[in-house]
Write an enzyme that holds these catalytic residues in place. Structure first.
Site, PDB file in Angstrom:
ATOM      1  N   HIS A   3       6.878 -12.127   6.016  1.00  0.00           N
ATOM      2  CA  HIS A   3       6.583 -11.705   4.648  1.00  0.00           C
ATOM      3  C   HIS A   3       7.874 -11.396   3.923  1.00  0.00           C
ATOM      4  CE1 HIS A   3       6.400  -8.235   7.394  1.00  0.00           C
ATOM      5  NE2 HIS A   3       6.981  -7.547   6.418  1.00  0.00           N
TER       6      HIS A   3
ATOM      7  N   ILE B  66       0.832  -1.212   0.000  1.00  0.00           N
ATOM      8  CA  ILE B  66       0.000   0.000   0.000  1.00  0.00           C
ATOM      9  C   ILE B  66       0.869   1.265   0.000  1.00  0.00           C
ATOM     10  CG2 ILE B  66      -0.246   0.296   2.514  1.00  0.00           C
ATOM     11  CD1 ILE B  66      -3.291   0.635   1.986  1.00  0.00           C
TER      12      ILE B  66
ATOM     13  N   ASN C  85      12.235  -8.249   6.497  1.00  0.00           N
ATOM     14  CA  ASN C  85      12.565  -7.354   7.608  1.00  0.00           C
ATOM     15  C   ASN C  85      12.384  -8.096   8.926  1.00  0.00           C
ATOM     16  OD1 ASN C  85      13.262  -4.989   6.227  1.00  0.00           O
ATOM     17  ND2 ASN C  85      11.119  -4.413   5.965  1.00  0.00           N
TER      18      ASN C  85
END
Ligand code: AMP
Length: 118
Positions: free
Chosen positions: A105, A35, A92
């Site tokens: 992810h 996003i 991350n």
């Protein structure tokens, strides 16, 4: 160790409680456009279900999952025409890496000449 929050944003995307611009789905993973993209093409690949919260939560038994994530990311990069020019894959972990969602992810970034890693 961070415990898995079943109401984290990615869990809610998986349940279709939050809309997402999905570019890939299979029985194990989904991938959708970030996003807040950090590159012209920025896709986030996530496992379905309640996976480890991040890299630090991984155990030896998760090695096949991580292998399949990377292979799936390669497939998505090809689908999105990133393979010729190149792309970056990023996991991350924790505050200094800026991890904000605690559902493991893999970021897929490309579409321009990317800068230094950090
Ligand atoms: P990280 O910073 O590694 O935890 O990555 C989480 C990513 O999820 C960030 O790049 C966010 O921009 C992205 N993100 C957060 N909410 C959404 C959403 N609703 N749809 C798509 N991406 C999102």
């Amino acid at each position: 160790m961070t415990t898995y929050d079943p109401d984290n944003i990615f869990a809610r995307i998986l349940r279709d409680e939050i809309p997402s611009d999905r570019v890939y789905e299979d029985p194990e993973f989904i991938a959708f456009r970030d996003i807040t993209p950090s590159a012209p093409t920025h896709v986030v690949l996530i496992p379905r279900g309640q996976p480890p919260t991040g890299p630090a939560a991984l155990e030896d038994s998760d090695a096949p999952l991580i292998g399949r994530m990377i292979l799936t990311a390669k497939q998505i990069a090809t689908q999105l025409d990133l393979d010729e020019a190149g792309y970056r894959l990023v996991f991350n972990n924790g505050p200094d890496a800026g991890q904000t969602v605690f559902h493991i992810h893999l970021h897929i970034l490309g579409g321009k000449q990317l800068g230094p890693v950090a």
